[in-house]
Design a protein around this motif. Structure first.
Motif, short mmCIF file in Angstrom:
data_model
loop_
_atom_site.label_atom_id
_atom_site.label_comp_id
_atom_site.label_asym_id
_atom_site.label_seq_id
_atom_site.Cartn_x
_atom_site.Cartn_y
_atom_site.Cartn_z
N ARG A 166 37.84 24.09 -14.86
CA ARG A 166 37.15 25.36 -14.68
C ARG A 166 35.79 25.08 -14.08
N LYS A 167 35.23 26.06 -13.44
CA LYS A 167 33.91 25.90 -12.84
C LYS A 167 32.90 25.49 -13.91
N GLY A 168 32.13 24.47 -13.61
CA GLY A 168 31.11 23.99 -14.53
C GLY A 168 31.63 23.00 -15.56
N GLU A 169 32.93 22.76 -15.58
CA GLU A 169 33.50 21.82 -16.56
C GLU A 169 33.29 20.39 -16.06
N TRP A 170 32.84 19.52 -16.95
CA TRP A 170 32.58 18.13 -16.60
C TRP A 170 33.72 17.25 -17.08
N PRO A 171 34.52 16.72 -16.16
CA PRO A 171 35.62 15.84 -16.58
C PRO A 171 35.09 14.47 -16.99
N VAL A 172 35.90 13.77 -17.73
CA VAL A 172 35.63 12.36 -18.02
C VAL A 172 36.65 11.54 -17.23
N TYR A 173 36.24 10.37 -16.81
CA TYR A 173 37.05 9.52 -15.94
C TYR A 173 37.39 8.21 -16.62
N ARG A 174 38.55 7.69 -16.26
CA ARG A 174 38.95 6.34 -16.66
C ARG A 174 39.82 5.77 -15.54
N VAL A 175 39.96 4.48 -15.53
CA VAL A 175 40.75 3.80 -14.50
C VAL A 175 42.23 3.89 -14.85
N ASN A 176 43.04 4.13 -13.83
CA ASN A 176 44.49 4.04 -13.99
C ASN A 176 44.81 2.55 -13.78
N ASP A 177 44.77 1.80 -14.86
CA ASP A 177 44.88 0.34 -14.78
C ASP A 177 46.14 -0.13 -14.08
N ALA A 178 47.26 0.51 -14.31
CA ALA A 178 48.52 0.07 -13.69
C ALA A 178 48.45 0.17 -12.17
N VAL A 179 47.89 1.26 -11.67
CA VAL A 179 47.81 1.47 -10.22
C VAL A 179 46.80 0.51 -9.59
N VAL A 180 45.64 0.34 -10.22
CA VAL A 180 44.61 -0.57 -9.68
C VAL A 180 45.12 -2.00 -9.71
N THR A 181 45.76 -2.41 -10.76
CA THR A 181 46.27 -3.78 -10.85
C THR A 181 47.36 -4.02 -9.81
N ALA A 182 48.25 -3.05 -9.63
CA ALA A 182 49.31 -3.19 -8.62
C ALA A 182 48.70 -3.33 -7.22
N LEU A 183 47.67 -2.57 -6.93
CA LEU A 183 47.02 -2.65 -5.62
C LEU A 183 46.34 -4.01 -5.45
N TYR A 184 45.70 -4.48 -6.50
CA TYR A 184 45.04 -5.79 -6.46
C TYR A 184 46.07 -6.90 -6.21
N LEU A 185 47.20 -6.81 -6.87
CA LEU A 185 48.25 -7.81 -6.68
C LEU A 185 48.84 -7.74 -5.27
N ARG A 186 48.97 -6.53 -4.73
CA ARG A 186 49.47 -6.38 -3.36
C ARG A 186 48.51 -7.04 -2.37
N LEU A 187 47.21 -6.88 -2.59
CA LEU A 187 46.24 -7.53 -1.72
C LEU A 187 46.38 -9.05 -1.82
N GLY A 188 46.56 -9.55 -3.03
CA GLY A 188 46.76 -10.98 -3.21
C GLY A 188 47.98 -11.49 -2.46
N GLN A 189 49.06 -10.71 -2.45
CA GLN A 189 50.25 -11.09 -1.70
C GLN A 189 49.98 -11.09 -0.20
N GLU A 190 49.25 -10.10 0.26
CA GLU A 190 48.96 -10.00 1.70
C GLU A 190 48.12 -11.14 2.21
N ILE A 191 47.24 -11.68 1.39
CA ILE A 191 46.38 -12.78 1.87
C ILE A 191 46.93 -14.14 1.44
N GLY A 192 48.11 -14.15 0.83
CA GLY A 192 48.77 -15.40 0.51
C GLY A 192 48.33 -16.06 -0.78
N GLU A 193 47.65 -15.30 -1.67
CA GLU A 193 47.21 -15.87 -2.94
C GLU A 193 48.34 -15.88 -3.97
N ILE A 194 49.24 -14.95 -3.85
CA ILE A 194 50.30 -14.81 -4.86
C ILE A 194 51.64 -15.06 -4.22
#
Length: 105
Positions: A77-105
């Motif tokens: 609603r207008k004026g409502e302040w949300p709270v945020y947190r990291v979607n750990d599964a999505v961020v970790t998957a993206l991090y691992l994909r980057l590692g695969q792309e650069i040959g780390e994993i």
């Protein structure tokens, strides 16, 4: 307008570079991993940035499912302040994909 070089076979790294290669986005993710369920004001204060500087980045990260907001944007609603947190599964998957792309994993 210059075109950006796009090497063959690098498509899998583009999203990870867009997220992790941006200092503000990476700082938001880092802070929220350490301090989940905080408001924009808390993030702004901790990163010493005016909210107008990073509010678009929060939206991009939320739209990309890297951050979870409570309540979600569609339910706010207008004026409502949300709270945020990291979607750990999505961020970790993206991090691992980057590692695969650069040959780390």
């Amino acid at each position: 307008m210059p075109k950006y070089a796009r090497p063959a076979g690098g498509e899998g790294a583009e999203q990870a570079i867009a997220v992790f290669g941006n200092g503000v986005k990476a700082a938001i993710i880092r802070y929220l991993r350490q301090h989940p369920n905080v408001t924009r004001k808390s993030i702004a204060d901790a990163l010493d940035l005016p909210p107008t500087t990073f509010i678009a980045y929060l939206g991009e990260l939320e739209d990309g499912n890297f951050l979870i907001a409570d309540p979600p944007r569609a339910q706010r609603r207008k004026g409502e302040w949300p709270v945020y947190r990291v979607n750990d599964a999505v961020v970790t998957a993206l991090y691992l994909r980057l590692g695969q792309e650069i040959g780390e994993i």
